[in-house]
Design a protein around this motif. Structure first.
Motif, short mmCIF file in Angstrom:
data_model
loop_
_atom_site.label_atom_id
_atom_site.label_comp_id
_atom_site.label_asym_id
_atom_site.label_seq_id
_atom_site.Cartn_x
_atom_site.Cartn_y
_atom_site.Cartn_z
N PRO A 141 0.83 -1.21 0.00
CA PRO A 141 0.00 0.00 0.00
C PRO A 141 0.86 1.25 0.00
CG PRO A 141 -0.84 -1.60 1.58
CD PRO A 141 0.47 -2.13 1.11
N LEU A 142 0.52 2.20 -0.87
CA LEU A 142 1.28 3.43 -1.03
C LEU A 142 0.41 4.63 -0.71
CD1 LEU A 142 3.16 2.64 -4.38
CD2 LEU A 142 4.01 2.37 -2.04
N ARG A 143 1.03 5.67 -0.22
CA ARG A 143 0.27 6.88 0.15
C ARG A 143 -0.28 7.59 -1.09
NH1 ARG A 143 4.31 9.81 4.46
NH2 ARG A 143 5.20 7.94 5.41
N CYS A 144 0.49 7.65 -2.17
CA CYS A 144 0.06 8.41 -3.34
C CYS A 144 -1.20 7.81 -3.95
CB CYS A 144 1.17 8.52 -4.37
SG CYS A 144 1.58 6.96 -5.19
N ALA A 145 -1.32 6.49 -3.95
CA ALA A 145 -2.50 5.84 -4.50
C ALA A 145 -3.74 6.19 -3.68
CB ALA A 145 -2.31 4.33 -4.55
N ASP A 146 -3.58 6.26 -2.36
CA ASP A 146 -4.71 6.66 -1.51
C ASP A 146 -5.13 8.09 -1.79
OD1 ASP A 146 -4.67 4.19 -0.33
OD2 ASP A 146 -3.53 4.81 1.42
N ILE A 147 -4.15 8.97 -1.98
CA ILE A 147 -4.47 10.37 -2.26
C ILE A 147 -5.20 10.49 -3.60
CG2 ILE A 147 -3.44 12.62 -2.78
CD1 ILE A 147 -1.22 11.92 -0.80
#
Length: 326
Positions: free
Chosen positions: A121-127
């Motif tokens: 899980p990556l932060r940019c994908a959540d954003i």
């Protein structure tokens, strides 16, 4: 932010039609080419279904190899109408907690399709998904690439701002002398700043190489140029933080050296004052014949006065010479 994985390894996917984002179920690889709208599919690279979907999607061989490769170095390639990249981002835990671990985002984009893959899980994908859910509708390749790269930039910017705030806090502590910063905390911050600089430097290299590439689709050039400018600005900030941390380290080392010198100074003065007294007491402790005041009732008093007088004489000499300022 993350829903259950679908049978083909898809985490989430959207078609962008008439200013709206339509969530997808299990799109078949052939559906991507037939889609009338711009489509964004986000896969879990650790799922075998993702690999099968990518292989069946009839992507250019170089693009497919990059998406399925286990090489995590940041890089980019242009193959026909496709742009494929490997970028780094900070990971997050499944409970949405941020971590300092670095993960890999792979993506490939054409005029009508954006594929993104991640193993953790990556932060940019959540954003990016949060922006889509709250109304952002990237209905073109440039808009989708802009959304993706700006999400990466937001993560890096947040990390840089956290570092800058921590450095300012330590500087305030040093200026007010309220507390001596923990050196282990300073070392950890230097590592974070170095990691951030390396991530940004890699992204900047990719963007600078893509800008003059004549094979790059003109549709994607504005997003790449904007990405290059923002990465360069963040990298300058990361370099400035590294410089500040070096100055803080030098300041801490200077303060430590000053405290050590003061301690050594006090010990040296005390040793100089006690040396004559020690000599006198050693002399009267030899237990040999002929010692002064050996048979006197006030011998001990006289020896003590002699030791004190010798220490006082040394003190006056040191003060006259400027070694003692009190």
């Amino acid at each position: 932010m993350q829903g259950p994985l679908l049978t083909n390894g898809l985490i989430w996917g959207y078609d962008f039609v008439a200013g709206a984002a339509i969530a997808l179920g299990d799109p078949e690889p052939g559906d991507a080419a037939a889609a009338a709208a711009f489509r964004w599919l986000h896969f879990n690279a650790a799922d075998r279904g993702s690999e099968r979907w990518i292989k069946a999607a009839a992507l250019p061989s170089l693009v497919g190899d990059l998406l399925l490769s286990h090489d995590d170095h940041q890089r980019a390639l242009v193959d026909g109408d496709w742009l494929a990249c490997v970028l780094h981002d900070y990971q997050r835990e499944l409970d949405d907690q941020k971590t300092a671990g670095v993960g890999t985002l792979r993506f490939a984009i054409s005029d009508r399709l954006l594929l993104t893959l991640r193993r953790h899980p990556l932060r940019c994908a959540d954003i990016a998904r949060h922006r889509i859910v709250t109304g952002r509708c990237p209905d073109s390749a440039n808009a989708a690439l802009e959304l993706l790269t700006s999400s990466v930039i937001e993560v890096m910017s947040g990390e840089l701002q956290a570092l800058e705030a921590a450095v300012e806090h330590i500087e305030d502590e040093l200026l007010t002398d309220s507390l001596t910063p923990d050196t282990s905390e300073l070392v950890a911050m230097r590592r974070r700043a170095l990691r951030l600089h390396r991530l940004l430097a890699g992204m900047g290299t990719i963007a600078r190489r893509l800008e003059p590439d004549s094979a790059l689709s003109p549709l994607l050039l504005p997003a790449i140029e904007n990405f290059a400018q923002r990465v360069a600005a963040l990298d300058q900030g990361a370099t400035a933080v590294q410089s500040q941390l070096r100055l803080l380290r030098d300041e801490l080392e200077l303060q430590t050296a000053q405290r050590t010198n003061r301690s050594l100074y006090v010990l040296s003065i005390l040793s100089a004052l006690m040396l004559p007294a020690t000599l006198v007491t050693g002399l009267f402790g030899m237990n040999t014949g002929g010692l002064p005041w050996a048979s006197s009732s006030i011998g001990t008093v006289m020896a003590t006065l002699m030791a004190a007088s010798s220490a006082l004489a040394v003190y006056l000499v040191l003060r006259k010479l400027g070694f003692v300022k009190l």
